[in-house]
Design a protein around this motif. Sequence first.
Motif, mmCIF file in Angstrom:
data_model
loop_
_atom_site.group_PDB
_atom_site.id
_atom_site.type_symbol
_atom_site.label_atom_id
_atom_site.label_comp_id
_atom_site.label_asym_id
_atom_site.label_seq_id
_atom_site.Cartn_x
_atom_site.Cartn_y
_atom_site.Cartn_z
ATOM 1 N N ASP A 1 0.890 -1.139 -0.037
ATOM 2 C CA ASP A 1 -0.043 -0.115 0.129
ATOM 3 C C ASP A 1 0.885 1.224 0.013
ATOM 4 O O ASP A 1 0.477 2.167 -0.841
ATOM 5 C CB ASP A 1 -0.987 -0.099 1.134
ATOM 6 C CG ASP A 1 -2.229 -0.725 0.943
ATOM 7 O OD1 ASP A 1 -2.367 -1.403 -0.130
ATOM 8 O OD2 ASP A 1 -3.136 -0.618 1.872
ATOM 9 N N ASN A 2 1.800 1.339 0.751
ATOM 10 C CA ASN A 2 2.667 2.460 0.772
ATOM 11 C C ASN A 2 3.553 2.941 -0.519
ATOM 12 O O ASN A 2 3.331 4.035 -0.975
ATOM 13 C CB ASN A 2 3.833 2.203 2.002
ATOM 14 C CG ASN A 2 3.290 2.518 3.387
ATOM 15 O OD1 ASN A 2 2.391 3.150 3.743
ATOM 16 N ND2 ASN A 2 3.973 1.625 4.122
ATOM 17 N N TYR A 3 3.691 1.828 -1.220
ATOM 18 C CA TYR A 3 4.373 1.929 -2.400
ATOM 19 C C TYR A 3 3.486 2.240 -3.577
ATOM 20 O O TYR A 3 3.363 3.195 -4.409
ATOM 21 C CB TYR A 3 4.824 0.640 -3.028
ATOM 22 C CG TYR A 3 6.243 0.394 -2.213
ATOM 23 C CD1 TYR A 3 7.523 0.997 -2.555
ATOM 24 C CD2 TYR A 3 6.178 -0.648 -1.047
ATOM 25 C CE1 TYR A 3 8.660 0.566 -1.830
ATOM 26 C CE2 TYR A 3 7.423 -0.846 -0.414
ATOM 27 C CZ TYR A 3 8.663 -0.263 -0.547
ATOM 28 O OH TYR A 3 9.664 -0.457 0.050
ATOM 29 N N ARG A 4 2.089 1.836 -3.213
ATOM 30 C CA ARG A 4 0.994 2.492 -4.338
ATOM 31 C C ARG A 4 0.577 3.722 -4.060
ATOM 32 O O ARG A 4 0.367 4.577 -4.842
ATOM 33 C CB ARG A 4 -0.162 1.463 -4.026
ATOM 34 C CG ARG A 4 -0.816 0.487 -5.288
ATOM 35 C CD ARG A 4 -1.919 -0.516 -5.015
ATOM 36 N NE ARG A 4 -1.362 -1.824 -4.875
ATOM 37 C CZ ARG A 4 -1.580 -2.399 -3.857
ATOM 38 N NH1 ARG A 4 -2.559 -2.111 -2.964
ATOM 39 N NH2 ARG A 4 -0.962 -3.748 -4.158
ATOM 40 N N ALA B 1 2.608 6.041 -2.924
ATOM 41 C CA ALA B 1 3.762 6.873 -3.294
ATOM 42 C C ALA B 1 3.454 7.150 -5.197
ATOM 43 O O ALA B 1 3.323 8.407 -5.450
ATOM 44 C CB ALA B 1 5.103 6.330 -3.462
ATOM 45 N N LEU B 2 3.196 5.969 -5.696
ATOM 46 C CA LEU B 2 3.069 6.186 -7.162
ATOM 47 C C LEU B 2 1.815 6.977 -7.492
ATOM 48 O O LEU B 2 1.517 7.481 -8.462
ATOM 49 C CB LEU B 2 2.861 4.779 -7.750
ATOM 50 C CG LEU B 2 4.313 3.881 -7.450
ATOM 51 C CD1 LEU B 2 4.076 2.520 -8.299
ATOM 52 C CD2 LEU B 2 5.540 4.811 -7.899
ATOM 53 N N GLY C 1 7.225 7.037 4.859
ATOM 54 C CA GLY C 1 8.433 7.535 4.509
ATOM 55 C C GLY C 1 9.814 6.325 4.211
ATOM 56 O O GLY C 1 10.563 6.620 3.337
ATOM 57 N N ALA C 2 9.608 5.403 4.836
ATOM 58 C CA ALA C 2 10.501 4.264 4.624
ATOM 59 C C ALA C 2 10.477 3.700 3.174
ATOM 60 O O ALA C 2 11.288 3.333 2.273
ATOM 61 C CB ALA C 2 10.269 3.034 5.530
ATOM 62 N N ALA C 3 9.007 3.580 2.757
ATOM 63 C CA ALA C 3 8.713 3.095 1.306
ATOM 64 C C ALA C 3 9.237 4.098 0.233
ATOM 65 O O ALA C 3 9.870 3.639 -0.552
ATOM 66 C CB ALA C 3 7.372 3.113 1.281
ATOM 67 N N MET C 4 9.070 5.475 0.533
ATOM 68 C CA MET C 4 9.662 6.298 -0.276
ATOM 69 C C MET C 4 11.117 6.298 -0.416
ATOM 70 O O MET C 4 11.744 6.582 -1.356
ATOM 71 C CB MET C 4 9.090 7.791 0.044
ATOM 72 C CG MET C 4 7.797 7.927 -0.265
ATOM 73 S SD MET C 4 7.541 9.619 -0.549
ATOM 74 C CE MET C 4 7.148 10.250 1.263
#
Lengths: 277, 289
Positions: B56-59, B61-62, B261-264
Amino acid sequence: MIRPQKGKLILLEALLLVAALLFIMPVVLIFLTSFKPDAEILRFQGVLPQAWTLENYRELLQSSAEIPVLKWLLNSFFISGCVTLLVLAVSSLCAYALARLDLPGRKQMVTLIIATMMIPGQILLVPVYLILNAFGWLDSPRALIFPAGAGAFGVFLLYQFFKGLPKDLENAAAIDGCSRLGIYWHVALPLSKSALAALAIFTFTGSWNDFLGPLIFLESLERYTLPVGIALFQSSYAIEYDLIFAACVICTLPVLVAFLIFQKHIIKGISLSGLKE
Amino acid sequence: MKRGSFVYHLGGYTFTFPYLLLFAVFLIGPLLFGLGLSFFSWEMLSSESPHFVGLDNYREALDDPYFWRALKATAWFVVLAVPFTIGTALLLALGVNALPKRQGFYRAAFVLPTMINIAVAGLLWRWFYNSEFGLFNAALNVKVPWLTSAELALPSIALMTVWWTAGGSFLILMAGLNQIPESVYEAGAIDGVTGLRRFFSITLPLLRPALFFVSIMGVIGSFQVFGQTYVITGGGPELSTRVLVQYIYETAFRNYRMGYGAAMSWLLFLVIAVVSAVQFAVNRKGEPK
């Protein structure tokens, strides 16, 4: 290198001199401006102060409650000093063992350590913050000292250096009954003075100039390092350029002195760090 | 104590122990922890406990326009800063290398700015760029909105970065030039290779390893730009200079959204890794056989 002819050489040197002045001038300006009275800073009237004054420094050192510059200076010295000692101690021990002792798995360890040099530091910020938070180390010098000890550069630099030391000296010391720790201390370290000096100066200036780390891991005003303090006091107070320039000089002086004294080691350190191929 | 015995090894490992402990706790540990974290929703100030959210975090961000904006600003900065820094460093290194004396003075002059703290350097250049009473506009007698225009702010910061960082690349290129053996030039001179041809057919190919090194380090370093933009513009105007590390900093340490933050930061790492891989590939392809 084949040298250009005389006429071309003069032109070349003139161009380089202009470039050198462009590079030096900003730094000289910080110093000169710090001796200018407030009004003169706001209305630029030439490079040299028209009325030299020490007022900025006096005011800066007196306004210690909101802008504890001396405290920040001491914090910076303490943190950078501890980081340097820690890095020299742990990386020289580790690099010595990996380079000179016959240990299984050392090749893999070296590869792993050097590989981490490619990792961008910002990726560690969030997890290291949470780990420091769990240790209860946030807002303390420890938060900046111990993580700095994990850097791979020192091990890399000293490993390369120790690898090149002649075996005979070690063997002679061993025959004289010197222990491995004794050989490290009495033979390897004294032979590596230039590498150690280069590492010390890189580490000290690196830590002194670190900005993101102290900004994130420190919270209270009186615990700040000088750079973070300076950056903060320009954004949260009406810009007092007079005080800022004096603070900038105080922040720059230690690394400048170190740079001028250890210039040769810095150059040597660059060529030591394996760029020779 | 015999070499190769258990006790011998154990004694040897104790040398490595202090470093490896720090290495494990503050480097390898956080690296893995951060990767795990990027799959969790971890809002430090919320009462909700961290929970697994997969990708989800990556999604997010995109889909996040601010992420793309910050990535664009960062990439633009890399494109502006890296070539100009290396170009400047190369010209300076070639010039100083051709001097018969006083090399030490020039070396010290060009390396000096790299010793200046970013807070100090940033403040100084903020003052230079000030459109009201800044040095540049006063000296050039113009009214250029160096930092207050969204188009100019990032190039202005890149220009400051050239001044601040060229010295590092300069030193490495100097070291590279010094390793080119005199005999190669002498042999070239006999064959009548001079001037620009000498530069393109002798100096440049032999300087490749050093140039490759400074460009790899320059790209990795520039993708992580933060201090300059934070001190000089704070990310403005209109977020035109808010780079990715600043967005990560604000997400994680102002809004305490640790997982996001970590994902980004892993996405930024991914971008850096891909760009470096391309650089390595291009370098290998162009290598003289």
